[in-house]
Design an enzyme around this catalytic site. Sequence first.
Site, PDB file in Angstrom:
ATOM      1  CG  MET A  30      55.029  17.835  25.124  1.00 39.06           C
ATOM      2  SD  MET A  30      53.803  16.988  26.413  1.00 39.06           S
ATOM      3  CE  MET A  30      53.854  18.400  27.435  1.00 39.06           C
ATOM      4  N   GLY A  31      54.470  20.550  21.053  1.00 39.29           N
ATOM      5  CA  GLY A  31      53.847  21.451  20.299  1.00 39.29           C
ATOM      6  C   GLY A  31      53.393  22.773  20.966  1.00 39.29           C
ATOM      7  CG  LEU A  33      55.996  24.530  18.216  1.00 45.98           C
ATOM      8  CD1 LEU A  33      57.021  24.355  16.875  1.00 45.98           C
ATOM      9  CD2 LEU A  33      56.838  23.660  19.324  1.00 45.98           C
ATOM     10  CG  HIS A  34      56.630  29.217  23.629  1.00 43.74           C
ATOM     11  ND1 HIS A  34      57.730  29.276  23.946  1.00 43.74           N
ATOM     12  CD2 HIS A  34      55.945  28.221  24.305  1.00 43.74           C
ATOM     13  CE1 HIS A  34      58.089  28.327  24.911  1.00 43.74           C
ATOM     14  NE2 HIS A  34      57.050  27.798  25.077  1.00 43.74           N
ATOM     15  CG  HIS A  37      58.693  25.087  21.716  1.00 38.74           C
ATOM     16  ND1 HIS A  37      57.660  25.866  22.218  1.00 38.74           N
ATOM     17  CD2 HIS A  37      58.980  23.950  22.440  1.00 38.74           C
ATOM     18  CE1 HIS A  37      57.101  24.845  23.243  1.00 38.74           C
ATOM     19  NE2 HIS A  37      57.857  23.916  23.406  1.00 38.74           N
ATOM     20  CD  GLN A  61      55.338  14.836  29.085  1.00 41.06           C
ATOM     21  OE1 GLN A  61      55.946  14.315  28.326  1.00 41.06           O
ATOM     22  NE2 GLN A  61      55.896  16.061  29.669  1.00 41.06           N
ATOM     23  CG  ASP A 150      60.257  22.071  31.072  1.00 40.36           C
ATOM     24  OD1 ASP A 150      59.267  22.363  32.245  1.00 40.36           O
ATOM     25  OD2 ASP A 150      60.013  22.431  30.121  1.00 40.36           O
ATOM     26  CB  SER A 185      55.239  28.513  29.692  1.00 44.65           C
ATOM     27  OG  SER A 185      54.513  27.428  30.082  1.00 44.65           O
TER      28      SER A 185
HETATM   29  O1  PAF Z   1      59.649  19.578  27.631  1.00 46.49           O
HETATM   30  C1  PAF Z   1      58.504  19.019  26.672  1.00 46.49           C
HETATM   31  O2  PAF Z   1      57.922  19.815  26.004  1.00 46.49           O
HETATM   32  C2  PAF Z   1      58.057  17.539  27.093  1.00 46.49           C
HETATM   33  O3  PAF Z   1      58.409  17.128  28.333  1.00 46.49           O
HETATM   34  C3  PAF Z   1      59.286  16.545  26.162  1.00 46.49           C
HETATM   35  C4  PAF Z   1      60.627  16.683  26.783  1.00 46.49           C
HETATM   36  C5  PAF Z   1      58.653  17.007  24.758  1.00 46.49           C
HETATM   37  C6  PAF Z   1      58.616  15.316  26.434  1.00 46.49           C
HETATM   38  O4  PAF Z   1      57.252  14.821  26.158  1.00 46.49           O
END
Ligand code: PAF
Length: 284
Positions: A30-31, A33-34, A37, A61, A150, A185
């Site tokens: 979801m961008g 980024l750290h 990611h 979500q 997650d 996070s």
């Molecule tokens: O973990 C996430 O960043 C989100 O839940 C995902 C898997 C990209 C779905 O939007």
Amino acid sequence: MIVEDLPEQVRQHVREARRKGLRVGCVPTMGALHQGHSSLIERAREECDFVVTTIFVNPTQFLPGEDYTRYPRTLESDLRCCADTGADLVFTPQTDHMYPDNAQTTVQPGKLAEVLEGVIRPGHFAGVTTIVAKLFAVTEPDAAYFGQKDFQQQLIIRQMVRDLKLPVEIVTCPIVRELDGLAMSSRNRYLSAGERSAAVELSRALAEASRLAAESTLDSLQISERMWSLLQSSGQLEVQYAVLADPETLEHPVQRTSGGRAVALIAARLGTTRLIDNELLRFS
Ligand code: PAF
């Protein structure tokens, strides 16, 4: 690095890569980024020939009242991070590309989504499975990379892939932590300085659970209680759950058996920020 917001264009690039016999890896994000990611993109880079990162803040979500509107959107630095870690293509769809007005179909997860996060955030995982299925349909990856942070999400995605017979291998990558143990996070940036100091208690409670599993004879409920009291004693954390669960089914409490495995899972609120963390353990 190609940056593309149209699903059809992404599919063409991926199919072109496939025609060349390349293995395609996808890192959905979801961008904001750290390093967590980056570690996913690096792993995909090691194991695949063509790496697609997706950046999309998925509205379905987030529950009403959650942080959808204030979720950090940092596209420029995200693209730098993707380029630095070796992504070949970044997919940055608009909301109506993924959810056209006439969309009617969703992917509903089962039992795994009804516990823990599923109780506190009802409907959250249906948003996740729906968007991940769509991202897989667009990027057609051989492998997709998710963080252990997650934990419940990666289990639910594995189950979805099995149930829907999607031809994609799910790879779960280790949690990346700050020096003091706080799991990285995108939401950590919401924390005030005082909250940031208290946030470390989550990883400390998990470390204690791991120690007690390995070095004591306490059962899983007793270990969970110990995690609760450590977290409560910080005075700042509002604990939502702190449990030891089966790492495949998330059933809890788990039976203590010699050599048996469990996952310790924590969720807590710190001011207006919600934090989750987990650790895999083994009983002595
Ligand atoms: O973990 C996430 O960043 C989100 O839940 C995902 C898997 C990209 C779905 O939007």
